[in-house]
Design a protein around this motif. Structure first.
Motif, PDB file in Angstrom:
ATOM      1  N   GLY A 297       0.868  -1.406  -0.141  1.00  0.00           N
ATOM      2  CA  GLY A 297      -0.359   0.176   0.088  1.00  0.00           C
ATOM      3  C   GLY A 297       0.850   1.333   0.033  1.00  0.00           C
ATOM      4  O   GLY A 297       2.014   1.170  -0.464  1.00  0.00           O
ATOM      5  N   ALA A 298       0.130   2.332   0.609  1.00  0.00           N
ATOM      6  CA  ALA A 298       0.866   3.451   0.662  1.00  0.00           C
ATOM      7  C   ALA A 298       0.851   4.195   2.067  1.00  0.00           C
ATOM      8  O   ALA A 298       0.204   3.570   2.904  1.00  0.00           O
ATOM      9  CB  ALA A 298       0.228   4.559  -0.359  1.00  0.00           C
TER      10      ALA A 298
ATOM     11  N   ARG B 112      -4.791   7.696   8.173  1.00  0.00           N
ATOM     12  CA  ARG B 112      -4.504   6.418   7.333  1.00  0.00           C
ATOM     13  C   ARG B 112      -5.176   5.153   7.974  1.00  0.00           C
ATOM     14  O   ARG B 112      -5.466   4.391   7.272  1.00  0.00           O
ATOM     15  CB  ARG B 112      -3.020   6.360   7.208  1.00  0.00           C
TER      16      ARG B 112
ATOM     17  N   ARG C 133       2.609   8.366  -0.505  1.00  0.00           N
ATOM     18  CA  ARG C 133       3.635   7.640  -1.343  1.00  0.00           C
ATOM     19  C   ARG C 133       3.692   6.083  -1.090  1.00  0.00           C
ATOM     20  O   ARG C 133       3.244   5.832   0.183  1.00  0.00           O
ATOM     21  CB  ARG C 133       5.045   8.419  -0.905  1.00  0.00           C
ATOM     22  N   PRO C 134       4.112   5.382  -2.003  1.00  0.00           N
ATOM     23  CA  PRO C 134       4.196   3.850  -1.784  1.00  0.00           C
ATOM     24  C   PRO C 134       4.944   3.368  -0.449  1.00  0.00           C
ATOM     25  O   PRO C 134       6.186   4.161  -0.455  1.00  0.00           O
ATOM     26  CB  PRO C 134       4.821   3.426  -3.131  1.00  0.00           C
TER      27      PRO C 134
ATOM     28  N   ALA D  91       7.004   3.574  -6.487  1.00  0.00           N
ATOM     29  CA  ALA D  91       6.181   2.556  -6.770  1.00  0.00           C
ATOM     30  C   ALA D  91       6.779   1.322  -7.350  1.00  0.00           C
ATOM     31  O   ALA D  91       8.054   1.639  -8.113  1.00  0.00           O
ATOM     32  CB  ALA D  91       4.990   2.941  -7.742  1.00  0.00           C
TER      33      ALA D  91
ATOM     34  N   ASP E 229      -1.927  -0.058  -4.167  1.00  0.00           N
ATOM     35  CA  ASP E 229      -1.193   1.118  -4.156  1.00  0.00           C
ATOM     36  C   ASP E 229       0.229   1.280  -4.282  1.00  0.00           C
ATOM     37  O   ASP E 229       0.759   2.166  -4.705  1.00  0.00           O
ATOM     38  CB  ASP E 229      -1.471   1.964  -2.767  1.00  0.00           C
ATOM     39  N   CYS E 230       0.762   0.142  -4.100  1.00  0.00           N
ATOM     40  CA  CYS E 230       2.290   0.226  -4.077  1.00  0.00           C
ATOM     41  C   CYS E 230       2.888  -0.189  -5.492  1.00  0.00           C
ATOM     42  O   CYS E 230       4.080  -0.085  -5.724  1.00  0.00           O
ATOM     43  CB  CYS E 230       3.012  -0.784  -3.074  1.00  0.00           C
TER      44      CYS E 230
ATOM     45  N   HIS F 143       0.043   4.551 -12.011  1.00  0.00           N
ATOM     46  CA  HIS F 143       0.177   4.459 -10.805  1.00  0.00           C
ATOM     47  C   HIS F 143      -1.060   4.977 -10.005  1.00  0.00           C
ATOM     48  O   HIS F 143      -1.305   6.232 -10.299  1.00  0.00           O
ATOM     49  CB  HIS F 143       1.495   5.181 -10.032  1.00  0.00           C
TER      50      HIS F 143
ATOM     51  N   GLU G 164      -3.793   5.113  -6.809  1.00  0.00           N
ATOM     52  CA  GLU G 164      -3.896   4.676  -5.474  1.00  0.00           C
ATOM     53  C   GLU G 164      -5.386   4.965  -4.860  1.00  0.00           C
ATOM     54  O   GLU G 164      -5.669   5.677  -4.023  1.00  0.00           O
ATOM     55  CB  GLU G 164      -3.056   5.831  -4.399  1.00  0.00           C
ATOM     56  N   HIS G 165      -6.132   3.937  -5.500  1.00  0.00           N
ATOM     57  CA  HIS G 165      -7.613   3.971  -5.354  1.00  0.00           C
ATOM     58  C   HIS G 165      -8.074   2.583  -4.903  1.00  0.00           C
ATOM     59  O   HIS G 165      -7.485   1.477  -5.180  1.00  0.00           O
ATOM     60  CB  HIS G 165      -8.346   4.287  -6.321  1.00  0.00           C
TER      61      HIS G 165
ATOM     62  N   ASN H 115      -8.575  -0.239  -7.599  1.00  0.00           N
ATOM     63  CA  ASN H 115      -7.416  -0.960  -8.002  1.00  0.00           C
ATOM     64  C   ASN H 115      -6.939  -1.808  -6.791  1.00  0.00           C
ATOM     65  O   ASN H 115      -6.518  -3.000  -7.378  1.00  0.00           O
ATOM     66  CB  ASN H 115      -6.345   0.158  -8.199  1.00  0.00           C
TER      67      ASN H 115
END
Length: 388
Positions: free
Chosen positions: A101-102, A115, A221-222, A239, A258-259, A272, A274-275, A278
């Motif tokens: 993830g991130a 988070r 960020r990843p 990523a 996300d990564c 890339h 981050e949702h 995905n």
């Protein structure tokens, strides 16, 4: 393959476990996550959980049927051929799924982030009438937290360095359409934070904004710093670089969620995203690749946000477009849509309280069908009918 280790205890990690079993993998399976809690859903944290409408977002899973060894509260620290290094010793593997993830970008000082589940509960406990909350960033998280905070009676100031809300994710002319929604919030656009200290946020130019709570919502960020020097290729943004089948350059190692940043034939670039969508769907392709399949991952990205009593949905990749088309019905309460075209192809859409438009637009994008821009702009015509 005798043992697969999945690194990451979030949605992508759980979905990887589910996908491996669903695709017939019967060997040893372990799920490692830095968070000590069982996998939970993150979108509700800034919505229902923060608003006090829910206390828990744990993801449902049939753990006995999955027959997976849960290694929660354990952090990956390194990687070498066939061995995952962790803070509690090494784990041997034949296959590895990277789904870490991130992690949120932080600012120096006492500001908090949103988070984890604990982050959401801690912030919710502090949102009370009269609480002075300063949010750094008017992006998706900033908007959702501000919505909950205003509902709780807090005094909210939002500091955004860009010229409009959501301008980090959408063009300014689109993000600006959301600015009137922020009534009741002291929204400071074009304001840059110089420092965060106990009791205040300092802006470039010298202004001091008093704060009982500071939330930093300036992106993520990843979570891949631990992979430096391991042979896993990372993009400039950090990523994991994977191919269309979500394979890394190392044998038996795939990545999802996300990564990961995958090679997209649809958009002819590395993507890339981050949702949540995905993280939900990519693991099935990663699992198939790990098991020797040849599936490709190349979706039309999708995202949604609940803010200010509105449902905002987005699909596609608007930087691929060269023309913006608006759809503005006159007989609805603030509902609208915007579409990006590349030539006669629809490449992205954002809708406000028009879910049917979004669903139909996403299908047109997935099919790659040409559209008539004039029909697309006409609110009296179904989006699907704009296809030519």
């Amino acid at each position: 393959m005798n043992r697969v280790v999945v690194v990451g205890g979030g949605l992508a990690g759980l979905q990887s476990v589910v996908a491996l079993r669903a695709q017939g993998y019967a060997g040893g399976l372990a799920l490692l996550g830095a968070d000590p809690a069982a996998p939970y859903d993150r979108p509700p944290l800034s919505k229902a959980v923060l608003r006090g409408e829910a206390d828990d977002s744990t993801l449902e899973a049939d753990w006995p049927a999955l027959d997976v060894e849960l290694l929660l509260g354990r952090t990956a620290t390194g990687l070498r051929p066939g061995v995952l290094e962790t803070d509690r010793g090494d784990l041997a593997f034949d296959g590895l799924v990277l789904a870490t993830g991130a992690e949120p970008v932080r600012l120096p000082g006492p500001g908090t982030v949103l988070r984890t589940h604990d982050d959401a509960l801690a912030l919710r406990a502090r949102l009370r009438p009269g609480t002075r909350l300063v949010i750094v960033g008017a992006g998706w998280i900033g908007a959702e937290v501000a919505t909950a905070a205003v509902h709780a009676g807090a005094e909210v100031t939002v500091v955004e360095a860009l010229a409009a809300p959501l301008a980090g994710a959408l063009p300014v002319e689109v993000g600006a359409r959301t600015a009137p929604w922020w009534a009741g919030v002291d929204l400071r656009l074009g304001a840059v934070v110089d420092a965060v200290e106990p009791g205040a946020v300092h802006l470039v130019g010298g202004e001091r904004v008093p704060a009982d709570v500071v939330l930093v919502g300036i992106g993520a960020r990843p979570a891949t710093a631990w992979l430096a020097g391991t042979g896993v290729t990372l993009t400039p943004g950090g990523a994991v670089a994977v191919d269309g089948g979500l394979r890394t350059g190392l044998p038996g190692v795939v990545a999802a969620g996300d990564c990961a940043a995958w090679e997209s034939a649809r958009y002819r670039q590395r993507m890339h995203v981050e949702h949540w969508d995905n993280a939900l769907h990519a693991p099935a392709v990663a699992a198939a690749s790990l098991l020797g399949g040849d599936e490709r991952y190349d979706p039309v990205p999708y995202f949604w946000s609940e803010q200010w009593g509105r449902m905002v949905q987005y699909a596609g990749h608007h930087p691929a477009g060269d023309r913006l088309v608006w759809r503005e019905p006159e007989d609805t309460d603030g509902a609208w849509a915007a579409f990006w075209l590349a030539g006669d192809r629809l490449v992205a859409a954002v809708t406000v309280d028009r879910p049917r438009d979004l669903v139909q637009a996403r299908r047109l994008m997935a099919a790659g069908r040409p559209v008539d821009a004039d029909l697309l702009a006409d609110p009296g015509v179904a989006v699907k009918a704009a296809a030519t």
